[in-house]
Design a protein around this motif. Structure first.
Motif, mmCIF file in Angstrom:
data_model
loop_
_atom_site.group_PDB
_atom_site.id
_atom_site.type_symbol
_atom_site.label_atom_id
_atom_site.label_comp_id
_atom_site.label_asym_id
_atom_site.label_seq_id
_atom_site.Cartn_x
_atom_site.Cartn_y
_atom_site.Cartn_z
ATOM 1 N N SER A 600 0.848 -1.196 0.000
ATOM 2 C CA SER A 600 0.000 0.000 0.000
ATOM 3 C C SER A 600 0.880 1.241 0.000
ATOM 4 O O SER A 600 2.047 1.210 0.396
ATOM 5 C CB SER A 600 -0.923 -0.005 1.221
ATOM 6 O OG SER A 600 -0.159 -0.115 2.407
ATOM 7 N N ASP A 601 0.336 2.368 -0.426
ATOM 8 C CA ASP A 601 1.072 3.617 -0.542
ATOM 9 C C ASP A 601 1.507 4.111 0.839
ATOM 10 O O ASP A 601 0.702 4.137 1.781
ATOM 11 C CB ASP A 601 0.182 4.675 -1.204
ATOM 12 C CG ASP A 601 0.913 5.983 -1.365
ATOM 13 O OD1 ASP A 601 0.688 6.882 -0.531
ATOM 14 O OD2 ASP A 601 1.721 6.094 -2.317
ATOM 15 N N GLU A 604 -0.596 6.650 2.613
ATOM 16 C CA GLU A 604 -1.895 6.157 3.055
ATOM 17 C C GLU A 604 -1.770 5.201 4.235
ATOM 18 O O GLU A 604 -2.573 5.222 5.162
ATOM 19 C CB GLU A 604 -2.613 5.452 1.897
ATOM 20 C CG GLU A 604 -3.009 6.363 0.762
ATOM 21 C CD GLU A 604 -4.042 7.387 1.198
ATOM 22 O OE1 GLU A 604 -4.891 7.058 2.060
ATOM 23 O OE2 GLU A 604 -3.994 8.526 0.701
#
Length: 981
Positions: A600-601, A604
């Motif tokens: 995931s980023d 984020e």
């Protein structure tokens, strides 16, 4: 088995080669009362004849002729089959040879195997099928063909250092990593999961948090990058719903085991002991099970619902789990001992190490263990805006990343350089992506408070000096390098210790380092109490704790069964590939980047505790699994799928090669021949064009048991060919390749294949045979040739073929040749069959060296003039194509001849053998000039003959007191024997 008379002559015979020649010799000798060792290098007897569709000139089914002999050879009490074996050495003299034979491990117990084939159905490994000449594939566990004798399956395991399981050797529980990688690459995900769980009781956990020591040992890492072993394990566990998996049936033994601690060591021990039939109870001090897995690992790495699934499966095995059950308070260790037959202590290391510097006892200074415990248990944690984490291990990085998610600015303070940092590189990289600052070669020296709260931390720069006891360079302060860091919260990750008050109260021996003292079997100083994991080794990684739990389970089981617990440590020597081996691999294995794990980023993910790693897709996992070097090597990788399916329990992975010493009176070499490899004549297009095949491949194409079930199809597109060309004399009568000799049978077998091809074709078929001249020397062979022209419409073209080239994209071929008048022509064909000649092989040359026998310039056995079965070494005979190219009937006659010669040689061993001088001319019922014959005469037993078997049989029938038996063998009296003399 040995028969021997007073002069040392042994009445047993070694036959080398399980083709038709070796079979016939063995049967003749066995029927004559000799014990025969039949050695064959492949798993089944039958040889090339077993591959043929028909035999010329009668076009009878080859297997119909051969099968009865196979069965009889396999059942004969005087024949011992040594298949999958090879001769190592031969010593001795005629009448008394000592032969060393290596019997290769089949990894299947032939006394148990029923030949049902269930094992092969589940095998994920496909390999070249030698019996079908590579036109189709077989499994790594196999029998060569349907009527194989012996009908025992064999596991094909091939040694190659490049696929040595260094990864499995480095894994503390020695998982079959190559096995599940191969299964993933094959798309067999359930089988891969079962293989993982067979060794690892916590596969979901390890797929997420294992620090993968296996990857550091991965041979692929010496080429480019190691295989993503942990990620592949995680992928498999993501695909399987563990809640839907049925637990195995377990027979309970009524014995009770207590386990103190539900961390990875305790859970692993509980899992294995429950499967062994014990009633297991886990006592856990915390309100929720999992130990450090639950309170020490952040949820973004190990989601709690995932951990719960793993623990629930163990509970379904019958394990009772009691939480809020701290030993040493309401529950005493002594009472647990009294109610259980054994105890395993696996309480981990839950105490943090204090920061011993001025200001280290400030309220805003906390250890990482307590911090992670509170965060993972959902308690409120108060952090300042600027957090310093002191330490360089994985616990420090975990604490830093959690603090970052709680909204703080985080700096990790570590006194050594990045290279010396013990934390996993991927975890450090993840932390940096999330905004964690790394301050290397920095050490705190004091903490400053203002207004009762931490405000700054004094630090000093460090440099690396000489190595310390751990082998790492010792950090030393740099004079005059002090500086201040703004900080309002300090988290220390300087080490962990075990809490062992309850153990001290029970007089369990504790080391100076604060760990429980055990022997090599993990038994403590207190009878019936075992310990393992961090509580014995000190802080370690999850997979090490699992290994300790599994070892404790084995030791406890042995202890309760009255056996001495095994202290053997399954530690394996790790070997890196040499530079030469790596260089050689680079020539054959293309470089391929590791498939990255999707995450995931960072911007984020710091907003929540959602899992960072997203896992592989199916295509990504299969691509990554295919990078495993073991996937480049054919053979079994011990996935145990066959063992799971084998109801007879015949699979034995521990089977070893066996060396036998055989005492025999004589030896027969009948190893057959090799076919010439036409790929060396590149102009013929063999292996370049799929529709150019050799003669044995074409036999398998025609055969009802072959890859196409007897329907004539060409390999490239499985379409029925409309025109086929046969090219004669490929690899024989060719001085340019040192093969000026004629291979004897090529002309006739090409005619046979051409005739049968027309019978098997589903469309009108045109066949042309390109030849230099036709040599059909044999009984009715010339008539066979004439019938092929007149009745079957086979075209024969005397010519010299220059080349075979691709015709077009449809797979047709262009044959360019010079006709008899010298005209160069080109014709199009759907398929080309190369009539390849016979040759000796390097294996046969080596066999001759072992036997001490001479070969002719072409690699065939040199026989004596007028003694076609006698080699240059007395007592060793030969039959079949090892002496020169020949057909099946001639091989069979020569095989019986060799048996006759041996019977004459070993007559003293029986005391009943005699040899006639010549065939009695007055009894020649044909009226023709008689031929010399040898009788094998056993008084009151059998009489047989060779050279002219049918005519001798007819003569024997005219004698009194002779009863006919099978294969022209007779029972006769002493009276009759004297008349034969």
């Amino acid at each position: 088995m040995e028969q021997q008379n007073g002069n040392g002559t042994i009445g047993a015979v070694l036959v080398v080669g399980g083709g038709i020649g070796g079979i016939q010799t063995s049967l003749d000798l066995a029927e004559s009362g000799y014990y025969v060792y039949l050695v064959e290098r492949t798993p089944s007897i039958g040889g090339v004849m077993a591959q043929l569709d028909k035999t010329f000139p009668t076009n009878d089914c080859s297997m119909c002729i051969l099968s009865p002999k196979l069965v009889e050879c396999g059942r004969h009490l005087n024949i011992e089959l040594l298949t999958y074996s090879e001769v190592l050495d031969i010593e001795g003299r005629p009448g008394n040879f000592t032969v060393s034979v290596k019997k290769k491990a089949k990894f299947v117990d032939g006394t148990k195997c029923t030949g049902c084939g269930l094992c092969a159905q589940g095998c994920p490994v496909t390999m070249r099928n030698e019996y079908d000449q590579g036109l189709v594939e077989r499994k790594a566990i196999y029998t060569p063909f349907l009527q194989s004798v012996p009908n025992t399956y064999v596991i094909d395991r091939r040694e190659d250092r490049s696929c040595k399981a260094a990864c499995s050797d480095a894994c503390p529980i020695h998982m079959n990593i190559q096995g599940y990688a191969r299964l993933i690459a094959s798309g067999k995900l359930k089988e891969a999961y079962d293989l993982i769980r067979r060794t690892n009781p916590l596969p979901i956990v390890c797929g997420r948090v294992c620090y993968a020591p296996c990857e550091k040992a991965c041979n692929r890492g010496q080429l480019d990058e190691p295989i993503a072993i942990r990620e592949l394990k995680r992928f498999v566990t993501d695909q399987i719903d563990i809640d839907a998996i049925e637990v195995p049936e377990i027979t309970r033994n009524g014995r009770k085991i207590a386990i103190i601690g539900s961390g990875p060591a305790g859970l692993a021990a509980a899992h294995d002991l429950a499967l062994a039939g014990y009633d297991v109870t886990i006592f856990e001090a915390l309100p929720q099970p999992g130990g450090m897995l639950r309170v020490g690992i952040p949820e973004y790495r190990l989601p709690k619902d995932v951990l719960k699934k793993e623990i629930d499966y163990i509970k379904r095995l019958g394990v009772e789990l009691k939480t809020n059950a701290r030993i040493g308070e309401e529950i005493q260790l002594e009472s647990v001992r009294k109610s259980h037959q054994a105890v395993f202590i696996a309480t981990g290391a839950h105490a943090g190490t204090r920061l011993d510097i001025p200001g280290g006892d400030s309220p805003e200074v906390m250890n990482a263990i307590d911090f992670l415990w509170a965060a993972n248990m959902g308690e409120e944690v108060k952090l300042g805006k600027k957090v310093a984490v002191i330490g360089g291990g994985n616990t420090a990085v975990d604490a830093a990343r959690v603090a970052r998610r709680l909204g703080s600015e985080v700096k990790v303070i570590y006194r050594r350089s990045r290279d010396e940092m013990p934390a996993t590189a991927s975890e450090v990289r993840g932390a940096e992506e999330e905004g964690v600052e790394m301050a290397f070669l920095t050490n705190p020296i004091r903490i400053i408070t203002e207004g009762g709260k931490v405000s700054k931390m004094g630090c000093v720069r460090m440099e690396l000096g000489e190595p310390d006891a751990s082998g790492r360079r010792r950090p030393v302060p740099v004079a005059g390098s002090e500086f201040m860091v703004d900080v309002d919260t300090v988290i220390t990750a300087l080490g962990q210790a075990s809490i062992l008050d309850f153990a001290l109260e029970s007089a369990i021996e504790i080391s100076r380092g604060g760990t429980i003292v055990t022997d090599e079997a993990l038994a403590s100083s207190l009878e019936g109490v075992f310990a393992g994991g961090d509580v014995v080794s000190g802080p370690s990684i999850v997979i090490e704790a699992i290994a300790a739990g599994k070892k404790a389970a084995r030791s406890i089981d042995e202890y309760l069964r009255g056996e001495t617990p095994s202290s053997k440590e399954d530690k394996r020597q790790l070997e890196k590939l040499s530079e030469a081996e790596v260089t050689a691999l680079r020539q054959t294995v293309p470089s391929r980047d590791r498939v990255p794990m999707r995450e995931s980023d960072p911007d984020e993910r710091i907003r929540s505790f959602e899992e960072v790693e997203q896992g592989y897709s199916v295509s990504e996992a299969r691509e990554e699994a295919a990078r495993c070097l073991a996937s480049q090597i054919e053979g079994c990788f011990q996935c145990h799928e066959c063992a799971e399916r084998c109801t007879a329990k015949a699979i034995d992975y521990e089977m070893q090669d066996e060396c036998l010493e055989l005492n025999v009176g004589a030896i027969v070499f009948a190893p057959g021949y090799d076919l010439f490899d036409p790929s060396v004549q590149y102009e013929l297009g063999y292996r370049k064009y799929p529709n150019v095949v050799d003669s044995i491949e074409f036999e398998r194409i025609l055969s009802a048991t072959g890859p196409y079930k007897g329907t004539l199809l060409r390999p490239s597109d499985l379409a029925p060919p409309q025109r086929i060309a046969f090219i004669q004399c490929v690899g024989s009568r060719d001085p340019s390749h040192d093969r000026p000799y004629c291979s004897s049978v090529c002309c006739t077998y090409a005619i046979k294949e051409a005739v049968i091809a027309k019978e098997h074709s589903t469309v009108p078929l045109d066949v042309t045979i390109f030849f230099m001249d036709i040599r059909t020397h044999g009984k009715d062979f010339d008539k066979y040739y004439e019938r092929a022209k007149k009745e079957s419409g086979i075209s024969f073209v005397r010519s010299k073929v220059y080349s075979i080239e691709a015709g077009d994209s449809a797979g047709d071929l262009l044959v360019r040749f010079a006709a008899e008048d010298g005209t160069v022509m080109t014709e199009r064909f759907s398929m080309v069959v190369l009539s390849v000649g016979f040759q000796s092989s390097p294996e046969l040359v080596e066999l001759a060296k072992k036997g001490g026998i001479q070969l002719n310039p072409y690699g065939f056995c040199q026989t004596q003039p007028f003694l076609p079965m006698a080699t240059s070494r007395p007592g060793i005979f030969v039959c079949g194509a090892f002496s020169a190219p020949k057909d099946i009937p001639e091989t069979v006659v020569q095989a019986s001849g060799a048996a006759g010669e041996i019977s004459a040689l070993l007559a003293p061993a029986r005391g009943t053998l005699t040899r006639t001088k010549e065939y009695p001319p007055e009894r020649d019922i044909s009226g023709e000039e008689p031929r010399i014959g040898v009788f094998i005469c056993h008084c009151g037993v059998n009489i047989g003959a060779y050279v002219d078997v049918p005519r001798v049989a007819e003569y024997a029938k005219t004698l009194p007191n002779v009863a006919y038996a099978e294969r022209n063998l007779f029972t006769c009296s002493q009276d009759t024997q004297e008349k034969i003399k």
